[in-house]
Scaffold this motif. Structure first.
Motif, PDB file in Angstrom:
ATOM      1  N   THR A   1     -29.916   4.625 -42.980  1.00 12.94           N
ATOM      2  CA  THR A   1     -31.217   5.328 -42.920  1.00 12.94           C
ATOM      3  C   THR A   1     -31.691   5.724 -44.329  1.00 12.94           C
ATOM      4  OG1 THR A   1     -30.816   5.972 -40.726  1.00 12.94           O
ATOM      5  CG2 THR A   1     -32.821   6.974 -41.842  1.00 12.94           C
ATOM      6  N   PHE A   2     -30.663   6.322 -45.352  1.00 16.81           N
ATOM      7  CA  PHE A   2     -31.181   6.876 -46.305  1.00 16.81           C
ATOM      8  C   PHE A   2     -31.160   5.702 -47.344  1.00 16.81           C
ATOM      9  CE2 PHE A   2     -30.984  10.892 -44.212  1.00 16.81           C
ATOM     10  CZ  PHE A   2     -31.998  11.314 -44.573  1.00 16.81           C
TER      11      PHE A   2
ATOM     12  N   TRP B   1     -19.396   6.489 -37.328  1.00 21.50           N
ATOM     13  CA  TRP B   1     -20.480   6.081 -36.902  1.00 21.50           C
ATOM     14  C   TRP B   1     -21.776   7.104 -37.326  1.00 21.50           C
ATOM     15  CZ3 TRP B   1     -17.103   2.578 -35.394  1.00 21.50           C
ATOM     16  CH2 TRP B   1     -17.513   1.252 -35.178  1.00 21.50           C
ATOM     17  N   LEU B   2     -21.556   8.139 -37.368  1.00 23.43           N
ATOM     18  CA  LEU B   2     -22.484   9.182 -37.739  1.00 23.43           C
ATOM     19  C   LEU B   2     -22.936   8.905 -39.065  1.00 23.43           C
ATOM     20  CD1 LEU B   2     -24.150  11.618 -36.969  1.00 23.43           C
ATOM     21  CD2 LEU B   2     -22.316  13.003 -37.830  1.00 23.43           C
TER      22      LEU B   2
ATOM     23  N   MET C   1     -24.826   5.889 -39.452  1.00 30.24           N
ATOM     24  CA  MET C   1     -26.345   5.929 -39.297  1.00 30.24           C
ATOM     25  C   MET C   1     -27.246   6.783 -40.210  1.00 30.24           C
ATOM     26  SD  MET C   1     -27.788   7.944 -35.781  1.00 30.24           S
ATOM     27  CE  MET C   1     -27.476   9.610 -36.108  1.00 30.24           C
ATOM     28  N   PHE C   2     -26.473   7.898 -41.095  1.00 27.68           N
ATOM     29  CA  PHE C   2     -27.025   8.413 -41.961  1.00 27.68           C
ATOM     30  C   PHE C   2     -27.048   7.599 -43.382  1.00 27.68           C
ATOM     31  CE2 PHE C   2     -28.058  13.062 -41.694  1.00 27.68           C
ATOM     32  CZ  PHE C   2     -27.629  13.118 -40.286  1.00 27.68           C
TER      33      PHE C   2
END
Lengths: 102, 246
Positions: free
Chosen positions: A88-89, A80-81, A84-85
């Motif tokens: 977003t990127f 999940w981390l 998220m990255f």
């Protein structure tokens, strides 16, 4: 008791690796590695940090000897981390790709 | 798990046939199951912590990507010796915490207490060094925004000229992120010290045995997690521009 007791020797070996990793991070940060490719210093620093974190999780936090359910939970957190990255990127990196009238 | 357990229902309560350990909660079959549930519960909490700190790491990445020169200049203003010292202090504290768990598992009350107290001393050392760093930033007017009334953020452009294309606000953004991340980390350290104090009290009372020491084990997980956060914070905050320093 099915609990696995990690030996003191393993703890000391991991501790030595963590200290060595810290010194390596410090020494590597003082060298200009941009001749390899731009941003190589950051890649080296993060690679060492991820290795150190993995050692802590596997041995100090006993995940290597834990149940598969624990493995799934740890992996889910990292997954999940990454989502998220990545999401977003995908936004930030692509913002300049299309030109449109303001 | 139910087979083999003859459960007799008498009135309102159900009693287990086996002689239960005093620490065994009524909703678990045995201590092994209870310990496993506790470990998983702590890991679920730590996954939430990964996302919690992950948001800050994401903010760091976004702003470092937008203001690379400002982040290098601001980062080189941090005290790398103190940061490195604190990294070593935390790694040693992780070792002593792991040994405290080991001595809880093997049933040595004395060694368990020693290593819990050493871990607390190292955690306190970390916070003292962090406090010295924070004071230096206060002295140099590097506390961002108006967090300190009457002492707004101010970059000394005489001693440290602004790099080309960098504004004071870009530098300030680094310090917002620095204080948010190290501040949240320090808060976790303070909470960790409180948990360790609780463990010391009950270890002193002889509560933890080779059969029952789950609180020591899962508090260790928390302590190591806080160490991992610092393992990433140190290179990302203190070392990111050292190779460009002349």
């Amino acid at each position: 008791m099915s609990e696995h007791i990690v030996s003191k020797k393993v703890y000391f070996v991991i501790f030595g690796a963590l200290i060595a990793g810290t010194l390596l991070t410090y020494v590597a940060a003082l060298q200009d590695l941009d001749f390899i490719f731009h941003g190589a210093n950051t890649v080296v620093a993060l690679t060492i940090a991820v290795t150190k974190a993995t050692l802590v999780v596997l041995y100090f936090m006993h995940v290597r000897y834990s149940t598969r359910l624990t493995w799934v939970i740890v992996a889910a957190g990292l997954f999940w981390l990454m989502i998220m990255f990545a999401l977003t990127f995908s936004d930030y990196f692509s913002r300049g790709w299309l030109s449109y009238p303001r | 798990m139910a087979e083999g357990h003859a459960i007799t229902h008498e009135g309102a309560g159900a009693q287990r046939e086996h002689h239960a350990h005093a620490a065994l909660a009524h909703h678990f079959d045995n201590l092994e199951q209870q310990r496993e549930a506790g470990t998983i519960g702590m890991w679920v909490f730590l996954v939430q912590e990964i996302m919690f700190f992950g948001g800050l790491f994401l903010a760091y990445t976004v702003y470092r990507w937008q203001f690379p020169a400002a982040f290098v200049a601001a980062s080189n203003h941090l005290n790398v010796r103190l940061g490195a010292t604190n990294t070593i202090v935390l790694i040693v504290s992780s070792l002593t915490m792991a040994l405290a768990v080991y001595y809880a598992q093997t049933g040595s009350r004395r060694n368990q207490l020693i290593f819990l107290l050493v871990t607390m001393a190292l955690g306190t050392t970390f916070l003292v060094i962090k406090g010295i760093e924070y004071y230096d930033k206060y002295r140099d007017h590097l506390i961002p925004g108006s967090l300190i009334p009457g002492r707004p953020f101010h970059w000394d452009t005489v001693q440290h000229p602004l790099p080309i294309g960098v504004s004071e606000h870009n530098l300030e953004m680094f310090f917002w992120i620095y204080f948010a991340m190290t501040g949240l980390h320090a808060l976790h350290m303070i909470i960790g010290l409180g948990i360790l104090a609780y463990l010391v009290y009950y270890a002193y009372k002889g509560r933890f045995t080779p059969e029952y020491h789950a609180p020591v084990e899962i508090s260790g997980l928390y302590w190591h997690f806080v160490d991992i956060v610092w393992i990433f914070l140190f290179p990302l905050l203190y070392l990111l521009g050292r190779h460009l320093e002349h």
